[in-house]
Design an enzyme around this catalytic site. Structure first.
Site, PDB file in Angstrom:
ATOM      1  N   GLY A  14      -6.270   1.331  -2.968  1.00  0.00           N
ATOM      2  CA  GLY A  14      -5.147   0.421  -2.782  1.00  0.00           C
ATOM      3  C   GLY A  14      -4.380   0.735  -1.527  1.00  0.00           C
TER       4      GLY A  14
ATOM      5  CE  LYS B  56      -1.936   5.706  -7.888  1.00  0.00           C
ATOM      6  NZ  LYS B  56      -0.734   4.868  -8.112  1.00  0.00           N
TER       7      LYS B  56
ATOM      8  CG  ASP C 153       4.152  -3.876  -7.196  1.00  0.00           C
ATOM      9  OD1 ASP C 153       4.020  -5.081  -6.882  1.00  0.00           O
ATOM     10  OD2 ASP C 153       3.415  -2.979  -6.740  1.00  0.00           O
TER      11      ASP C 153
ATOM     12  CG  ASP D  97       1.118   1.232  -8.205  1.00  0.00           C
ATOM     13  OD1 ASP D  97       1.897   2.100  -7.783  1.00  0.00           O
ATOM     14  OD2 ASP D  97       0.494   0.459  -7.461  1.00  0.00           O
TER      15      ASP D  97
END
Length: 595
Positions: free
Chosen positions: A257, A277, A375, A412
């Protein structure tokens, strides 16, 4: 100020050596300097690495830092006490008569002292409190000291050694303040910041009132360090070994991403699979550093919830941020939507209701912590195809912990912010509410509801949403794009209500999890499930009673069927017996018993 010297008689251990008079001279400190007089360089102590001390050591034939005996016994500042001359002359040093003239005398180059000098050790606070270098105050010294404190220049007493120590960098192990990050999403962060401000105010008042007090410079420094607010620890290179390579075995790359890449890894210790991540580029000093720290803060505050991706740990390596999260074996909702769009197979209405209900439960939990996600979109909704146990996490009365085949989780958290003091970082413009674009942050929780509606509508088969343009504004006006399937009007009305131009008209996450449209067909409320369960339990109890009655009746019938056969068998046996083996002369007893 005149100080009368005092003679000190020292009796040497060697009886053949004559006693010597050891004179002690006291020099003026820098607090009693006269204009145009000494600057304090002739104080009781001098830095061993200063040019003056080095020159004197060369002339006297001493090694740097003192005599050889002092270098052998030196263990720290003040660890070797002031020795008498006899102690010095009992060792392998030169004879007493050779070193007798080297006793402390007033010389142009400054006084000498048998006190060992240790430049590598900082002056200790307890050593200063002994006040070995203080002299009686005079009116002039008190006035000069008051002027020094008033000008915020706290001067050290004791001469060159302490002035040089003030200029030298302080060791980290003496007055180091623990550097920790302050999590902005915890209620304690506000208390910490307010208490730090009060401490700073008290310190200013203390400095203003301390002109007539005898304050130690080290105490002031220590107090200043204690009330100083904690500094944010930046994402910098770690001195430790690579934790990622040591503790984890990388299996594959499962996503990429804007922030970085996500890897599927197995932890070597427990053998479980995690999603790690890692940022693409170094974050130290960059704009993305704050987003990375915000995600870690939010994960740490939210803890564990069945509809929020679980967080385990985070660390920095080589200026890169690494976050260890729960691994969701179903991928992201964006991957499923892309596959459905390719195969022309879309989410059915029950599946859409299930998706909306589960994500709304996750948002309800986030909003209950006074946080907003900011988001919500398909790529941030992750799928876990494992069944959650019924005792996983306590939900509200009308919520079910999850017994379905698919569990949707919110992930996220890089844009999470607090509702009371928002620091909004705009997310994906395709799912962004218009009021956020206009910098109206009074209804941030309703912006998450708006993004959730578009996420569900995208799963229904809608075309990819525009980033700007006329169609973008039409959606913000409450007009939904067409989808390639027929949905119920009540469900469509709920989606339209969630994207209403007026944020106040949009339902909250609490209202969504109780909405009748979501609980009517595929989902039932917990109260309804309890009623049905009680009814089934009552029916089961009645059936058990009937079963017991049937079993008892069957046993009685079998008993009656076998009863005549036993009577006939006993009578036949008695008739066949004509003689008795025992008791032939005794009368047979008569029994009224049937048996």
């Amino acid at each position: 100020m005149n100080v009368q010297p005092r003679n000190m008689n020292v009796q040497p251990r060697n009886m053949n050596v004559q006693p010597v008079r050891h004179k002690l001279f006291f020099s003026d400190t820098d607090e009693e300097e006269e204009d145009g007089h000494s600057t304090g360089e002739d104080s009781a102590f001098q830095e061993s690495d200063s040019p003056v001390s080095r020159q004197r050591e060369k002339q006297e034939g001493k090694p740097p830092g003192g005599t050889w005996e002092e270098l052998e016994e030196e263990e720290g500042f003040g660890s070797s006490p002031i020795k008498s001359p006899g102690d010095f002359f009992m060792s392998d040093s030169p004879s007493y008569r050779q070193l007798a003239p080297a006793s402390p005398t007033r010389s142009p180059q400054g006084p000498t002292s048998p006190i060992p000098e240790c430049p590598g050790t900082p002056p200790h606070k307890t050593f200063r409190k002994l006040r070995l270098f203080d002299t009686p105050h005079t009116p002039k010294s008190l006035l000069s000291k008051a002027r020094g404190i008033g000008s915020s220049a706290l001067r050290f007493r004791g001469g060159t050694l302490f002035r040089e120590a003030e200029k030298a960098p302080k060791p980290e192990f003496v007055y180091s303040t623990p550097q920790v990050n302050i999590n902005p999403f915890t209620p304690d962060s506000l208390e910490i910041q307010s208490s730090a401000g009060l401490c700073r105010g008290r310190k200013r008042a203390l400095l203003n009132d301390s002109c007539g007090e005898d304050m130690e410079g080290s105490d002031c420094e220590l107090e200043d360090e204690d009330i100083r607010p904690a500094k944010r620890i930046p994402i910098t290179e770690s001195n430790m070994k690579s934790r990622y390579a040591t503790e984890f075995h990388e299996l594959e790359k499962i996503g990429s991403g804007e922030f970085g890449s996500v890897f599927k890894c197995v932890k070597r210790l427990d053998g479980c699979i995690y999603a790690i991540k890692r940022s693409k580029k170094p974050l130290a000093g960059s704009v993305d550093e704050q987003n990375a720290l915000r995600e870690v803060y939010a994960h740490a505050v939210l803890g564990q919830h069945p509809h929020v991706v679980r967080y385990y740990s985070a660390w920095a390596e080589d200026d890169h941020m690494l976050i260890q999260n729960e691994y969701c074996n179903g991928g992201s909702l964006s991957d499923v939507i892309s596959e459905n769009y390719r195969t022309m197979q879309y989410f059915t209405e029950p599946e859409l209701k299930d998706l909306l209900l589960q994500v709304a439960r996750g948002l309800k939990y986030i909003h209950s912590m006074s946080l907003v996600h900011m988001d919500i979109k398909p790529s941030n909704i992750f799928i876990s195809r494992t069944t959650l146990p019924n005792t996983a996490v306590e939900e509200a009365d009308d919520e079910e912990c999850g017994s379905g085949k698919v569990i949707y989780k919110i992930g996220d958290l890089g844009h999470v912010t607090r509702v009371s003091s928002p620091q909004v970082e705009e997310g994906d413009s395709r799912f962004l509410a218009n009021e956020v674009l206009q910098e109206n942050y009074t209804h941030l929780a309703k912006a998450d509801i708006f993004a959730l509606a578009l996420t569900v509508w995208s799963a229904a088969g809608a075309e990819p949403f525009p980033t700007n343009g006329d169609q973008w504004h039409e959606i913000r006006q409450g007009k939904l794009p067409r989808v390639p399937q027929l949905l119920s009007q009540e469900f469509v009305d709920l989606i339209k209500l969630m994207i209403s131009p007026d944020p106040e008209k949009r339902p909250s996450s609490v209202a969504l999890v109780k909405h009748s449209v979501l609980l009517s067909a595929s989902r039932k409320s917990a109260e309804q499930l309890r009623i049905e369960l009680d009814a089934e339990k009552f029916k089961n109890a009645l059936l058990q009673k009937e079963l017991k009655k049937a079993q008892i009746a069957k046993a009685a019938a079998e008993e009656r069927a076998h009863f005549p056969d036993r009577i006939a068998t006993r009578s036949t046996t008695q008739n066949n017996r004509t003689t008795r083996l025992i008791g032939k002369k005794m009368n047979r007893s008569v029994s009224l018993t049937i048996y």
